[in-house]
Design a protein around this motif. Sequence first.
Motif, short mmCIF file in Angstrom:
data_model
loop_
_atom_site.label_atom_id
_atom_site.label_comp_id
_atom_site.label_asym_id
_atom_site.label_seq_id
_atom_site.Cartn_x
_atom_site.Cartn_y
_atom_site.Cartn_z
N GLU A 1 -8.34 -48.77 139.06
CA GLU A 1 -9.00 -48.01 138.01
C GLU A 1 -9.00 -46.51 138.33
N LYS A 2 -9.30 -46.19 139.59
CA LYS A 2 -9.27 -44.78 140.02
C LYS A 2 -7.86 -44.22 139.89
N THR A 3 -6.88 -45.01 140.35
CA THR A 3 -5.48 -44.57 140.25
C THR A 3 -5.10 -44.36 138.79
N PHE A 4 -5.50 -45.28 137.92
CA PHE A 4 -5.22 -45.15 136.50
C PHE A 4 -5.87 -43.89 135.94
N ASP B 1 -15.58 -63.17 149.47
CA ASP B 1 -14.69 -62.21 150.12
C ASP B 1 -13.52 -61.86 149.19
N GLN B 2 -12.93 -62.89 148.58
CA GLN B 2 -11.81 -62.63 147.65
C GLN B 2 -12.29 -61.84 146.44
N GLU B 3 -13.49 -62.15 145.96
CA GLU B 3 -14.04 -61.41 144.82
C GLU B 3 -14.25 -59.94 145.20
N ASN B 4 -14.82 -59.72 146.40
CA ASN B 4 -15.02 -58.34 146.86
C ASN B 4 -13.69 -57.62 147.01
N GLU B 5 -12.70 -58.34 147.56
CA GLU B 5 -11.37 -57.74 147.73
C GLU B 5 -10.76 -57.40 146.37
N LEU B 6 -10.88 -58.34 145.43
CA LEU B 6 -10.34 -58.09 144.08
C LEU B 6 -11.10 -56.94 143.40
N ASN B 7 -12.42 -56.89 143.59
CA ASN B 7 -13.19 -55.78 143.03
C ASN B 7 -12.73 -54.45 143.63
N GLY B 8 -12.48 -54.47 144.95
CA GLY B 8 -11.98 -53.26 145.60
C GLY B 8 -10.62 -52.85 145.05
#
Length: 181
Positions: free
Chosen positions: A121-124, A108-115
Amino acid sequence: MDKEEHSVIYIIDDSEKEEVVEEVIEIKDDDVECSAESTLTDHLSSDAVENKRRMQSYIKSVVKDCNRNIKEHWKVHQEEMREFKMEYTEQIITVFQQWDSDIMQVEDQENELNGIFNHQEKTFQQTRMLQTDSLKTVKQADDEFLKVLEDLEKNYTNVLNSIHNEFQKQKTLLQRKITDG
């Protein structure tokens, strides 16, 4: 004449097939008659048989008690092993359940961090595109400003030249009027 006689009683153990000397009795001819000797031998023989029977009974009893004790200890040991296995199994199950829970939390934390990473990345990328667009706009504005500035310089030079020419004409005209006049 004193004649010593020795009687030996042999007991044969059927299970081991060996002779054992049970008792040696010294008998003197003077003191004992022949009939007493046979009675004594019968008595000793029956005592030996009785002793053998009691010894076998005692050994059977001891073996029976030993077997019973071994069975009781074995039962206790088996019960302890069963309880140990149950406790161990419960602990292992608990550990695996906790492990599964921890893995799910990590996922869950990995998915959250990936999100979050994808969002960053999109914002950048959007920020970079905006900065690139802004730089293009600034460059275009700078190019236009420089072009306008060049045009102004040309116009200013032309205006200055035309003013200078006009001034020269006026000066020449004024000088002619002063000299003609």
